[in-house]
Scaffold this active site. Sequence first.
Site, short mmCIF file in Angstrom:
data_model
loop_
_atom_site.label_atom_id
_atom_site.label_comp_id
_atom_site.label_asym_id
_atom_site.label_seq_id
_atom_site.Cartn_x
_atom_site.Cartn_y
_atom_site.Cartn_z
CE LYS A 11 -56.97 -35.23 43.03
NZ LYS A 11 -57.25 -36.37 43.97
N PRO A 96 -55.29 -41.02 32.79
CG PRO A 96 -53.87 -42.59 33.76
CD PRO A 96 -53.99 -41.13 33.50
CB VAL A 97 -60.86 -43.11 33.07
CG1 VAL A 97 -62.22 -43.09 33.74
CG2 VAL A 97 -60.90 -42.35 31.73
CB SER A 99 -56.07 -42.56 37.51
OG SER A 99 -56.14 -41.22 37.07
N GLY A 100 -57.32 -41.20 40.58
CA GLY A 100 -56.90 -40.51 41.79
C GLY A 100 -56.14 -39.22 41.56
CB ILE A 101 -54.18 -37.70 39.15
CG1 ILE A 101 -54.55 -38.51 37.89
CG2 ILE A 101 -53.08 -38.39 39.92
CD1 ILE A 101 -53.38 -38.67 36.91
N GLY A 102 -57.58 -36.42 39.85
CA GLY A 102 -58.50 -35.36 39.41
C GLY A 102 -59.39 -35.82 38.28
N GLY A 104 -61.94 -36.65 35.97
CA GLY A 104 -63.23 -36.04 35.65
C GLY A 104 -63.47 -34.74 36.39
CB ALA A 106 -58.92 -32.05 36.54
CG ASP A 136 -61.18 -34.36 44.62
OD1 ASP A 136 -61.21 -34.03 45.83
OD2 ASP A 136 -60.62 -35.39 44.21
#
Length: 270
Positions: A11, A96-97, A99-102, A104, A106, A136
């Site tokens: 995300k 990456p954990v 990291s601002g892209i979903g 966990g 997602a 999210d």
Amino acid sequence: MSVAREIAAAKINLALHVRGKLPDGRHAIETIFAFCIDGDRLSAEPAAELTLGSSGLFSPELPHSEDNLVLKAARALQEAAGANSGAAILLEKRLPVASGIGGGSADAAAALRLLTSLWNIDPAHAERVAPALGSDVPACLLSLSARGEGAGDRLQQIALPEVSGMPVLLVNPRVQLSTAEVFARWDGIDHGPLGEDWRHGRNDLQPAAVQLAPQIETVLAWLSAQIGATLVRMSGSGATCFALFDSEVPRDRAAEAVPREWWHLATSLR
């Protein structure tokens, strides 16, 4: 034995405005969610119990399986649907954990979709349990472009033809950031609403994230210097940043030049 598979799409927040606090203490935001065609990968097959295994580059950084959001999502769905089935779930952790892209969120959303299919249950159960798993998760359950308000969990699906299929490069300086810590450092100032055009927006969490991880400024500056990059921003609470490109050629050239110590993913938006 049948194996079900799902992509936990990465995300990005094309814009993220923090407007204040909600009555429950969470932050009120206005954001535009977009999703990549790539991400973590989940698979599951029928089993007597619920189990979770993991593989992939970032698997060692995952929390203990009992604390993993994938298992929490699976148990919540199991309870909501009154399902007696189990599943052996495998998570291939490619993103990456923290990291601002979903991440966990997602993964949890993909698990809800996966088990809804595997157990042949009503998707409405997944929609009901998603908000309690994280702000999210509802957006990640949808995994399509949407405007998020409230805490980001009040969604309105939107069409973004201008970015559909657009090449994007994600870059993370291999820094984990706590979403709670970043929000705690937000300056508390409402800098204005997110209008109709997200391109004129911003990420209000960027200054707070930079305080915790100054490397973000370096990544943003590097992405901004890449030929063909049309828009550069930080996603979510960081530390992943992204650059949009008009075509794959300049994106791929930039991807080849990413410093080795940084993680990156060259992909496209859905």
